[in-house]
Scaffold this motif. Structure first.
Motif, short mmCIF file in Angstrom:
data_model
loop_
_atom_site.label_atom_id
_atom_site.label_comp_id
_atom_site.label_asym_id
_atom_site.label_seq_id
_atom_site.Cartn_x
_atom_site.Cartn_y
_atom_site.Cartn_z
N THR A 199 0.82 -1.22 0.00
CA THR A 199 0.00 0.00 0.00
C THR A 199 0.85 1.27 0.00
OG1 THR A 199 -1.43 -1.26 1.42
CG2 THR A 199 -1.98 1.04 1.16
N LYS A 200 1.92 1.26 0.82
CA LYS A 200 2.72 2.48 0.95
C LYS A 200 3.38 2.85 -0.39
CE LYS A 200 6.06 4.57 4.00
NZ LYS A 200 7.42 4.19 4.24
N THR A 201 3.93 1.84 -1.05
CA THR A 201 4.56 2.10 -2.36
C THR A 201 3.53 2.66 -3.32
OG1 THR A 201 6.10 0.28 -1.96
CG2 THR A 201 5.90 1.02 -4.24
N ALA A 202 2.34 2.09 -3.32
CA ALA A 202 1.29 2.53 -4.24
C ALA A 202 0.87 3.97 -3.96
CB ALA A 202 0.08 1.61 -4.12
N LEU A 203 0.75 4.31 -2.69
CA LEU A 203 0.30 5.66 -2.33
C LEU A 203 1.34 6.72 -2.64
CD1 LEU A 203 -1.59 5.09 1.03
CD2 LEU A 203 -2.54 5.77 -1.18
N ASN A 204 2.63 6.32 -2.61
CA ASN A 204 3.70 7.29 -2.84
C ASN A 204 4.07 7.45 -4.31
OD1 ASN A 204 3.96 7.93 -0.19
ND2 ASN A 204 5.53 6.36 0.21
N LEU A 205 3.55 6.58 -5.16
CA LEU A 205 4.00 6.57 -6.56
C LEU A 205 3.28 7.64 -7.40
CD1 LEU A 205 5.71 4.92 -8.69
CD2 LEU A 205 3.57 3.67 -9.15
N PRO A 206 4.02 8.59 -7.98
CA PRO A 206 3.35 9.55 -8.87
C PRO A 206 2.92 8.86 -10.17
CG PRO A 206 5.54 10.36 -8.20
CD PRO A 206 5.45 8.90 -7.83
N ILE A 207 1.69 9.10 -10.57
CA ILE A 207 1.20 8.54 -11.84
C ILE A 207 0.74 9.70 -12.73
CG2 ILE A 207 -0.32 6.88 -12.97
CD1 ILE A 207 -0.70 5.45 -10.30
N LEU A 208 1.40 9.84 -13.88
CA LEU A 208 1.09 10.92 -14.81
C LEU A 208 0.16 10.41 -15.90
CD1 LEU A 208 4.73 12.29 -15.41
CD2 LEU A 208 3.20 12.69 -13.47
N TYR A 209 -0.62 11.32 -16.46
CA TYR A 209 -1.43 10.97 -17.64
C TYR A 209 -0.74 11.56 -18.87
CZ TYR A 209 -4.67 11.13 -21.39
OH TYR A 209 -5.19 10.99 -22.65
N GLY A 210 -0.73 10.81 -19.96
CA GLY A 210 -0.19 11.34 -21.22
C GLY A 210 -1.08 10.95 -22.38
N GLY A 211 -1.25 11.88 -23.31
CA GLY A 211 -2.07 11.61 -24.49
C GLY A 211 -2.82 12.87 -24.87
N SER A 212 -2.20 13.67 -25.77
CA SER A 212 -2.83 14.89 -26.29
C SER A 212 -3.26 15.87 -25.19
CB SER A 212 -4.01 14.55 -27.20
OG SER A 212 -3.57 13.83 -28.33
N VAL A 213 -2.47 15.96 -24.11
CA VAL A 213 -2.81 16.94 -23.07
C VAL A 213 -2.56 18.35 -23.63
CG1 VAL A 213 -2.28 17.84 -20.77
CG2 VAL A 213 -2.24 15.36 -21.19
N LYS A 214 -3.55 19.19 -23.47
CA LYS A 214 -3.49 20.58 -23.94
C LYS A 214 -3.96 21.46 -22.78
CE LYS A 214 -2.71 19.53 -28.40
NZ LYS A 214 -1.97 18.30 -28.22
N PRO A 215 -3.71 22.79 -22.85
CA PRO A 215 -4.15 23.64 -21.74
C PRO A 215 -5.63 23.45 -21.41
CG PRO A 215 -2.75 24.89 -23.22
CD PRO A 215 -2.97 23.55 -23.87
N ASN A 216 -6.47 23.28 -22.42
CA ASN A 216 -7.91 23.20 -22.12
C ASN A 216 -8.35 21.85 -21.53
OD1 ASN A 216 -7.79 21.62 -24.36
ND2 ASN A 216 -9.12 22.90 -25.64
N SER A 217 -7.50 20.82 -21.63
CA SER A 217 -7.89 19.53 -21.02
C SER A 217 -7.15 19.27 -19.71
CB SER A 217 -7.63 18.37 -21.99
OG SER A 217 -6.29 18.36 -22.43
#
Ligand code: PEP
Length: 250
Positions: A199-217
């Motif tokens: 659980t601790k590893t999971a809670l500390n892990l940063p997860i980013l989203y990628g895929g056509s991210v633009k200012p409006n999304s």
């Protein structure tokens, strides 16, 4: 508390002039934001990047690294070489590497081990194709990609200094962003899959989203509880757009 992160993957774009202008602009425009900013220029611009960014708040890294640590591997760049230019980060398993260069889950796991050996924080990219999503296989695909790491003996140590990026292949470079809810569903699944083991590893892990991210999304995505930031391709080449995305995560 997980860090907020916005990373720019420039892919095979840029020139000496562009690097100079973009980085000098970002140095000013993203200063004092409450988000970590990382750029991934093509290898050949890493020395120039180091010169411009050292003593700034922006970090940099390699878009890939070799499977071997040194030797007769024409055209490859090793982890030690990345460290020589003060890279703190490396992208591993980007879908373009999986698709065009046939990198397997096993190659990717080995690269994560090499990155850790050289104190490089890796951003491990995972994601499904449109066909896999439409066939209802998204979670199975993601689980298999993550298991390549979770089955390594020292996976807990590896994930202490790592970032994950969920990048649905159907959203990369297509202009089709996953909705915040679609992305959150997979981010939550990734965290829960890791939490089943620790659980601790999971809670500390940063997860980013990628895929056509633009200012409006960006804003809607960053409001989701399991989305800690973004890995940005196309928009990271536009100083105003990239700055705005960083501001949305601050
Ligand atoms: C990427 O290359 O990781 C990416 C997410 O690209 P884009 O933002 O252009 O879809």
């Amino acid at each position: 508390m997980r860090p907020k992160i916005v990373a720019g993957n420039w892919k095979m774009h840029g020139s000496k002039t562009m690097v100079e202008e973009l980085l000098n602009t970002l140095k000013k425009s993203t200063k004092n934001l409450n988000t970590e900013v990382i750029v991934f220029p093509p290898y050949i611009y890493l020395p120039q990047t180091q010169t411009i960014l050292e003593d700034s708040h922006i970090q940099w890294g390699g878009q890939n690294l070799a499977l071997a640590e040194q030797g007769a591997y024409t055209g490859e760049i090793s982890a030690a070489m990345l460290r020589d230019f003060a890279c703190g980060y490396v992208l591993i398993g980007h879908s373009e590497r999986r698709q065009y260069y046939h990198e397997t889950d096993d190659d990717i796991a080995q690269k994560c081990l090499i990155a850790a050996r050289y104190q490089l924080t890796f951003i491990l990219c995972v994601g499904e194709t449109l066909e896999q999503r439409e066939a209802g296989n998204t979670f199975n695909v993601i689980k298999k990609q993550i298991n390549a790491i979770l089955t390594l003996e020292n996976w807990r140590d590896l994930l202490q200094n790592a970032i994950l990026a969920y990048e649905p292949i159907w959203a990369i470079g297509t202009g089709k962003t996953a909705s915040p809810e679609q992305a959150q569903e997979v981010h939550q699944f990734i965290r829960a899959t890791i939490a089943e083991q620790d659980t601790k590893t999971a809670l500390n892990l940063p997860i980013l989203y990628g895929g056509s991210v633009k200012p409006n999304s960006a804003k809607g995505l960053f409001e989701m509880i399991d989305i800690d930031g973004a890995l940005v391709g196309g928009a990271s080449l536009q100083p105003d757009d990239f700055t705005e995305i960083c501001q949305c995560n601050s």
